[in-house]
Design a protein around this motif. Structure first.
Motif, PDB file in Angstrom:
ATOM      1  N   PRO A 185     -32.161  -0.534  12.443  1.00 50.19           N
ATOM      2  CA  PRO A 185     -32.178   0.297  13.627  1.00 50.19           C
ATOM      3  C   PRO A 185     -33.394   1.059  13.902  1.00 50.19           C
ATOM      4  O   PRO A 185     -34.071   1.245  12.566  1.00 50.19           O
ATOM      5  CB  PRO A 185     -31.139   1.521  13.578  1.00 50.19           C
ATOM      6  CG  PRO A 185     -31.021   1.315  12.231  1.00 50.19           C
ATOM      7  CD  PRO A 185     -31.402  -0.176  11.547  1.00 50.19           C
ATOM      8  N   TYR A 186     -34.267   0.870  15.438  1.00 50.24           N
ATOM      9  CA  TYR A 186     -34.941   1.952  14.822  1.00 50.24           C
ATOM     10  C   TYR A 186     -35.040   3.818  15.162  1.00 50.24           C
ATOM     11  O   TYR A 186     -33.647   4.737  15.289  1.00 50.24           O
ATOM     12  CB  TYR A 186     -35.227   2.025  16.265  1.00 50.24           C
ATOM     13  CG  TYR A 186     -36.917   2.589  17.040  1.00 50.24           C
ATOM     14  CD1 TYR A 186     -37.846   2.464  16.916  1.00 50.24           C
ATOM     15  CD2 TYR A 186     -37.311   4.335  17.198  1.00 50.24           C
ATOM     16  CE1 TYR A 186     -39.351   2.654  17.364  1.00 50.24           C
ATOM     17  CE2 TYR A 186     -37.374   5.272  17.869  1.00 50.24           C
ATOM     18  CZ  TYR A 186     -39.112   3.955  17.280  1.00 50.24           C
ATOM     19  OH  TYR A 186     -40.408   5.002  17.442  1.00 50.24           O
ATOM     20  N   ASN A 190     -40.221  10.926  10.181  1.00 48.89           N
ATOM     21  CA  ASN A 190     -39.554  11.856   9.049  1.00 48.89           C
ATOM     22  C   ASN A 190     -38.166  11.897  10.461  1.00 48.89           C
ATOM     23  O   ASN A 190     -37.753  12.940   9.641  1.00 48.89           O
ATOM     24  CB  ASN A 190     -39.972  13.389  10.055  1.00 48.89           C
ATOM     25  CG  ASN A 190     -41.216  13.439   9.742  1.00 48.89           C
ATOM     26  OD1 ASN A 190     -41.782  12.803   8.503  1.00 48.89           O
ATOM     27  ND2 ASN A 190     -42.479  13.318  10.301  1.00 48.89           N
ATOM     28  N   PHE A 191     -37.318  10.868  10.458  1.00 51.11           N
ATOM     29  CA  PHE A 191     -36.068  10.596  10.973  1.00 51.11           C
ATOM     30  C   PHE A 191     -34.893  12.133  11.202  1.00 51.11           C
ATOM     31  O   PHE A 191     -34.749  12.118  11.456  1.00 51.11           O
ATOM     32  CB  PHE A 191     -35.215  10.784   9.461  1.00 51.11           C
ATOM     33  CG  PHE A 191     -36.036   9.852   8.477  1.00 51.11           C
ATOM     34  CD1 PHE A 191     -35.011   8.362   8.447  1.00 51.11           C
ATOM     35  CD2 PHE A 191     -36.267   9.784   7.695  1.00 51.11           C
ATOM     36  CE1 PHE A 191     -35.287   7.655   7.774  1.00 51.11           C
ATOM     37  CE2 PHE A 191     -36.841   9.340   6.686  1.00 51.11           C
ATOM     38  CZ  PHE A 191     -36.414   7.501   6.722  1.00 51.11           C
ATOM     39  N   LEU A 192     -36.462  11.983  12.262  1.00 48.81           N
ATOM     40  CA  LEU A 192     -36.111  13.558  13.957  1.00 48.81           C
ATOM     41  C   LEU A 192     -35.252  13.094  14.628  1.00 48.81           C
ATOM     42  O   LEU A 192     -35.387  11.299  14.749  1.00 48.81           O
ATOM     43  CB  LEU A 192     -37.264  13.981  14.116  1.00 48.81           C
ATOM     44  CG  LEU A 192     -38.083  14.620  13.386  1.00 48.81           C
ATOM     45  CD1 LEU A 192     -39.650  14.871  14.043  1.00 48.81           C
ATOM     46  CD2 LEU A 192     -37.510  15.576  12.751  1.00 48.81           C
ATOM     47  N   ASP A 193     -33.982  13.395  14.921  1.00 44.23           N
ATOM     48  CA  ASP A 193     -33.070  13.556  16.021  1.00 44.23           C
ATOM     49  C   ASP A 193     -34.272  13.566  17.538  1.00 44.23           C
ATOM     50  O   ASP A 193     -35.004  14.245  17.783  1.00 44.23           O
ATOM     51  CB  ASP A 193     -31.598  13.884  16.010  1.00 44.23           C
ATOM     52  CG  ASP A 193     -32.209  15.459  16.418  1.00 44.23           C
ATOM     53  OD1 ASP A 193     -32.903  15.860  17.892  1.00 44.23           O
ATOM     54  OD2 ASP A 193     -31.664  15.873  15.920  1.00 44.23           O
ATOM     55  N   ALA A 194     -33.704  12.937  18.598  1.00 42.90           N
ATOM     56  CA  ALA A 194     -34.119  12.672  19.551  1.00 42.90           C
ATOM     57  C   ALA A 194     -34.625  13.891  20.524  1.00 42.90           C
ATOM     58  O   ALA A 194     -35.565  14.155  21.310  1.00 42.90           O
ATOM     59  CB  ALA A 194     -33.576  11.414  20.677  1.00 42.90           C
ATOM     60  N   PHE A 195     -33.933  14.627  20.246  1.00 39.43           N
ATOM     61  CA  PHE A 195     -33.858  16.219  21.062  1.00 39.43           C
ATOM     62  C   PHE A 195     -35.028  16.352  20.455  1.00 39.43           C
ATOM     63  O   PHE A 195     -35.606  17.083  20.343  1.00 39.43           O
ATOM     64  CB  PHE A 195     -32.828  17.312  20.701  1.00 39.43           C
ATOM     65  CG  PHE A 195     -32.841  18.261  21.695  1.00 39.43           C
ATOM     66  CD1 PHE A 195     -33.143  18.594  23.001  1.00 39.43           C
ATOM     67  CD2 PHE A 195     -33.146  19.772  20.685  1.00 39.43           C
ATOM     68  CE1 PHE A 195     -33.211  19.482  23.516  1.00 39.43           C
ATOM     69  CE2 PHE A 195     -33.743  20.825  20.840  1.00 39.43           C
ATOM     70  CZ  PHE A 195     -33.489  21.237  21.913  1.00 39.43           C
TER      71      PHE A 195
END
Length: 234
Positions: A185-186, A190-195
């Motif tokens: 998975p893309y 830093n494993f941030l969420d899209a928001f």
């Protein structure tokens, strides 16, 4: 792995994972015939019972039997009789920077000393997912088998994955074919969420928009002043 653990779950979780990894078994004996390890055999282990003497509850060292079981590889000329005759039984493993390359002669001696049929290992990606090495002259069975279960390793090698099943007399190899690959998975930096990842870009665009509005208002204001000045001069 470390970065993801630290960002999502913290230091304590990562440390517990490391402790659990240090407790994983390093070898298995299947039906008294197949010796299963990750890397390869060690010159410091003559009999498989000596594996039980290894202190497993430690971080793997850079030398010694535990290191060899995890890091050793067969020699490049393992299946080449002429190269084998000129080589030593164990040579330094240059590409790994530690442990040894194991020769066919060393493997045959290990199998004979322990009354084994074969050594099963992983540690090296295989294009077909599996590689069976030169057979033993006495048993006519492969002395060594490399099995690699991860298809398209690191999404670079385009290799097949494979698993092995042994029923006591026949060794079955099952391959994962190319169309069965599953892409990773893309993951955003830093494993941030899209928001949260989009906030800097949104702020940049909002800033650009306000600057454009201010520039437009400033230009409009300057235009009005210029027209008033022209009227007064007339």
């Amino acid at each position: 792995f470390k970065d993801e653990c630290l960002l999502k779950l913290g230091d304590l979780f990562y440390e517990e994972c490391m402790k659990s990894f240090d407790c994983l078994p390093i070898a298995a004996l299947v039906q008294g015939q197949l010796f299963c390890i990750h890397g390869c055999i060690s010159p410091e282990i003559r009999y498989i019972r000596e594996v039980t003497d290894i202190n497993r509850i430690i971080e793997p060292p850079t030398k010694g039997p535990l290191c060899d079981i995890l890091w050793a590889d067969p020699t490049d000329g393992y299946d080449n009789e002429k190269l084998e005759q000129r080589s030593e039984m164990y040579t330094h493993n240059g590409p790994r920077g530690c442990s040894y390359n194991v020769s066919y002669r060393a493997m045959c001696k290990f199998l004979d000393d322990n009354d084994l049929l074969c050594v099963i290992r992983a540690h090296q990606v295989q294009s077909a997912g599996c590689k069976m090495y030169k057979k033993h002259e006495k048993t006519l069975f492969p002395t060594l088998v490399t099995i690699f279960s991860a298809p398209n390793y690191c999404e670079v090698y385009k290799n097949r994955g494979a698993i092995l099943r042994y029923d006591g007399s026949v060794m079955h190899v099952f391959q994962y074919h190319n169309h069965q690959w599953v892409k990773h998975p893309y993951v955003l930096p830093n494993f941030l969420d899209a928001f949260r990842w989009s906030i800097p870009f949104v702020l940049e665009k909002v800033t650009d928009m306000f600057l454009a509005i201010l520039k437009y208002c400033s230009d409009e204001h300057d235009g009005r002043l210029s027209r008033r000045t022209q009227i007064i001069e007339k």
